[in-house]
Design a protein around this motif. Sequence first.
Motif, PDB file in Angstrom:
ATOM      1  N   ILE A   3      96.807 -19.226  96.622  1.00 34.56           N
ATOM      2  CA  ILE A   3      97.887 -18.385  96.108  1.00 34.56           C
ATOM      3  C   ILE A   3      98.729 -17.987  97.312  1.00 34.56           C
ATOM      4  O   ILE A   3      98.195 -17.545  98.336  1.00 34.56           O
ATOM      5  CB  ILE A   3      97.341 -17.119  95.421  1.00 34.56           C
ATOM      6  CG1 ILE A   3      96.450 -17.467  94.237  1.00 34.56           C
ATOM      7  CG2 ILE A   3      98.481 -16.178  95.017  1.00 34.56           C
ATOM      8  CD1 ILE A   3      97.172 -18.013  93.038  1.00 34.56           C
ATOM      9  N   VAL A   4     100.032 -18.148  97.200  1.00 34.47           N
ATOM     10  CA  VAL A   4     100.960 -17.781  98.272  1.00 34.47           C
ATOM     11  C   VAL A   4     101.797 -16.607  97.779  1.00 34.47           C
ATOM     12  O   VAL A   4     102.357 -16.660  96.684  1.00 34.47           O
ATOM     13  CB  VAL A   4     101.879 -18.958  98.660  1.00 34.47           C
ATOM     14  CG1 VAL A   4     102.835 -18.552  99.768  1.00 34.47           C
ATOM     15  CG2 VAL A   4     101.054 -20.169  99.075  1.00 34.47           C
ATOM     16  N   GLN A   5     101.849 -15.539  98.579  1.00 34.13           N
ATOM     17  CA  GLN A   5     102.680 -14.379  98.269  1.00 34.13           C
ATOM     18  C   GLN A   5     103.732 -14.236  99.350  1.00 34.13           C
ATOM     19  O   GLN A   5     103.401 -14.006 100.509  1.00 34.13           O
ATOM     20  CB  GLN A   5     101.843 -13.094  98.212  1.00 34.13           C
ATOM     21  CG  GLN A   5     101.015 -12.965  96.996  1.00 34.13           C
ATOM     22  CD  GLN A   5     100.346 -11.616  96.871  1.00 34.13           C
ATOM     23  OE1 GLN A   5      99.676 -11.406  95.894  1.00 34.13           O
ATOM     24  NE2 GLN A   5     100.500 -10.705  97.806  1.00 34.13           N
ATOM     25  N   ASP A   6     104.986 -14.393  98.962  1.00 32.50           N
ATOM     26  CA  ASP A   6     106.110 -14.161  99.866  1.00 32.50           C
ATOM     27  C   ASP A   6     106.680 -12.794  99.512  1.00 32.50           C
ATOM     28  O   ASP A   6     107.124 -12.582  98.375  1.00 32.50           O
ATOM     29  CB  ASP A   6     107.181 -15.239  99.698  1.00 32.50           C
ATOM     30  CG  ASP A   6     106.716 -16.590 100.198  1.00 32.50           C
ATOM     31  OD1 ASP A   6     106.307 -16.660 101.366  1.00 32.50           O
ATOM     32  OD2 ASP A   6     106.765 -17.557  99.430  1.00 32.50           O
ATOM     33  N   THR A   7     106.648 -11.874 100.463  1.00 26.14           N
ATOM     34  CA  THR A   7     107.109 -10.508 100.231  1.00 26.14           C
ATOM     35  C   THR A   7     108.382 -10.261 101.010  1.00 26.14           C
ATOM     36  O   THR A   7     108.447 -10.545 102.213  1.00 26.14           O
ATOM     37  CB  THR A   7     106.029  -9.494 100.660  1.00 26.14           C
ATOM     38  OG1 THR A   7     104.831  -9.759  99.929  1.00 26.14           O
ATOM     39  CG2 THR A   7     106.478  -8.068 100.394  1.00 26.14           C
ATOM     40  N   PHE A   8     109.377  -9.726 100.334  1.00 24.99           N
ATOM     41  CA  PHE A   8     110.661  -9.397 100.936  1.00 24.99           C
ATOM     42  C   PHE A   8     110.873  -7.897 100.823  1.00 24.99           C
ATOM     43  O   PHE A   8     110.768  -7.345  99.724  1.00 24.99           O
ATOM     44  CB  PHE A   8     111.799 -10.127 100.215  1.00 24.99           C
ATOM     45  CG  PHE A   8     111.689 -11.615 100.283  1.00 24.99           C
ATOM     46  CD1 PHE A   8     112.359 -12.328 101.262  1.00 24.99           C
ATOM     47  CD2 PHE A   8     110.905 -12.322  99.384  1.00 24.99           C
ATOM     48  CE1 PHE A   8     112.254 -13.708 101.341  1.00 24.99           C
ATOM     49  CE2 PHE A   8     110.783 -13.697  99.453  1.00 24.99           C
ATOM     50  CZ  PHE A   8     111.463 -14.391 100.439  1.00 24.99           C
ATOM     51  N   VAL A  46     110.195  -7.190  96.881  1.00 27.97           N
ATOM     52  CA  VAL A  46     110.136  -8.274  95.905  1.00 27.97           C
ATOM     53  C   VAL A  46     109.050  -9.223  96.385  1.00 27.97           C
ATOM     54  O   VAL A  46     109.013  -9.593  97.563  1.00 27.97           O
ATOM     55  CB  VAL A  46     111.489  -9.019  95.791  1.00 27.97           C
ATOM     56  CG1 VAL A  46     111.360 -10.238  94.889  1.00 27.97           C
ATOM     57  CG2 VAL A  46     112.580  -8.086  95.291  1.00 27.97           C
ATOM     58  N   VAL A  47     108.147  -9.595  95.477  1.00 27.42           N
ATOM     59  CA  VAL A  47     107.053 -10.500  95.813  1.00 27.42           C
ATOM     60  C   VAL A  47     107.146 -11.724  94.912  1.00 27.42           C
ATOM     61  O   VAL A  47     107.223 -11.602  93.693  1.00 27.42           O
ATOM     62  CB  VAL A  47     105.677  -9.817  95.637  1.00 27.42           C
ATOM     63  CG1 VAL A  47     104.547 -10.780  95.995  1.00 27.42           C
ATOM     64  CG2 VAL A  47     105.590  -8.543  96.456  1.00 27.42           C
ATOM     65  N   TYR A  84     117.852  -8.580 102.272  1.00 30.34           N
ATOM     66  CA  TYR A  84     116.563  -8.035 102.701  1.00 30.34           C
ATOM     67  C   TYR A  84     116.538  -7.786 104.200  1.00 30.34           C
ATOM     68  O   TYR A  84     117.325  -8.323 104.962  1.00 30.34           O
ATOM     69  CB  TYR A  84     115.405  -8.935 102.256  1.00 30.34           C
ATOM     70  CG  TYR A  84     115.294 -10.260 102.965  1.00 30.34           C
ATOM     71  CD1 TYR A  84     114.510 -10.393 104.095  1.00 30.34           C
ATOM     72  CD2 TYR A  84     115.946 -11.392 102.484  1.00 30.34           C
ATOM     73  CE1 TYR A  84     114.392 -11.612 104.749  1.00 30.34           C
ATOM     74  CE2 TYR A  84     115.837 -12.607 103.124  1.00 30.34           C
ATOM     75  CZ  TYR A  84     115.055 -12.714 104.254  1.00 30.34           C
ATOM     76  OH  TYR A  84     114.942 -13.916 104.897  1.00 30.34           O
ATOM     77  N   GLN A  85     115.596  -6.886 104.584  1.00 29.23           N
ATOM     78  CA  GLN A  85     115.457  -6.498 105.987  1.00 29.23           C
ATOM     79  C   GLN A  85     114.367  -7.278 106.698  1.00 29.23           C
ATOM     80  O   GLN A  85     114.484  -7.601 107.866  1.00 29.23           O
ATOM     81  CB  GLN A  85     115.130  -5.000 106.076  1.00 29.23           C
ATOM     82  CG  GLN A  85     116.222  -4.142 105.529  1.00 29.23           C
ATOM     83  CD  GLN A  85     115.819  -2.685 105.435  1.00 29.23           C
ATOM     84  OE1 GLN A  85     114.644  -2.356 105.354  1.00 29.23           O
ATOM     85  NE2 GLN A  85     116.797  -1.811 105.441  1.00 29.23           N
ATOM     86  N   SER A  86     113.271  -7.524 105.991  1.00 26.56           N
ATOM     87  CA  SER A  86     112.152  -8.247 106.595  1.00 26.56           C
ATOM     88  C   SER A  86     111.342  -8.912 105.492  1.00 26.56           C
ATOM     89  O   SER A  86     111.587  -8.691 104.309  1.00 26.56           O
ATOM     90  CB  SER A  86     111.262  -7.294 107.411  1.00 26.56           C
ATOM     91  OG  SER A  86     110.635  -6.365 106.555  1.00 26.56           O
ATOM     92  N   GLY A  87     110.373  -9.687 105.897  1.00 23.35           N
ATOM     93  CA  GLY A  87     109.526 -10.360 104.932  1.00 23.35           C
ATOM     94  C   GLY A  87     108.251 -10.850 105.564  1.00 23.35           C
ATOM     95  O   GLY A  87     108.089 -10.812 106.792  1.00 23.35           O
ATOM     96  N   SER A  88     107.340 -11.268 104.714  1.00 28.13           N
ATOM     97  CA  SER A  88     106.069 -11.802 105.208  1.00 28.13           C
ATOM     98  C   SER A  88     105.514 -12.777 104.169  1.00 28.13           C
ATOM     99  O   SER A  88     105.948 -12.793 103.019  1.00 28.13           O
ATOM    100  CB  SER A  88     105.070 -10.673 105.459  1.00 28.13           C
ATOM    101  OG  SER A  88     104.764 -10.004 104.246  1.00 28.13           O
TER     102      SER A  88
END
Length: 95
Positions: A3-8, A46-47, A84-88
């Motif tokens: 499972i991949v979660q991209d968070t913004f 946002v994920v 967006y400001q950042s993400g992971s």
Amino acid sequence: MIIVQDTFVCKPGNASKLAKLFKEVMDGRPEVVNIMSDMTGSFNRVVVVTRHDSLTAYEKSWDSMSQEESQKMQEKMKGYTEMYQSGSREIFQVW
């Protein structure tokens, strides 16, 4: 399976806009499980959650788009980095 979660972490007022944009652009992509925005905890997040059989399948999912699909996606996503400001990214092994 992974499972991949991209968070913004979005700029104020942009989380719902970015979530709607992702939903529109990723519609029909079978690997997309959910596009979510926060209701509690840290605000303006946002994920995007995707599911893949393996890391190799995850890498190939980007290659599976045709040139035309990729170009359309890039056109629709133009300027999204201003929202967006950042993400992971987190990648989880499902047991």
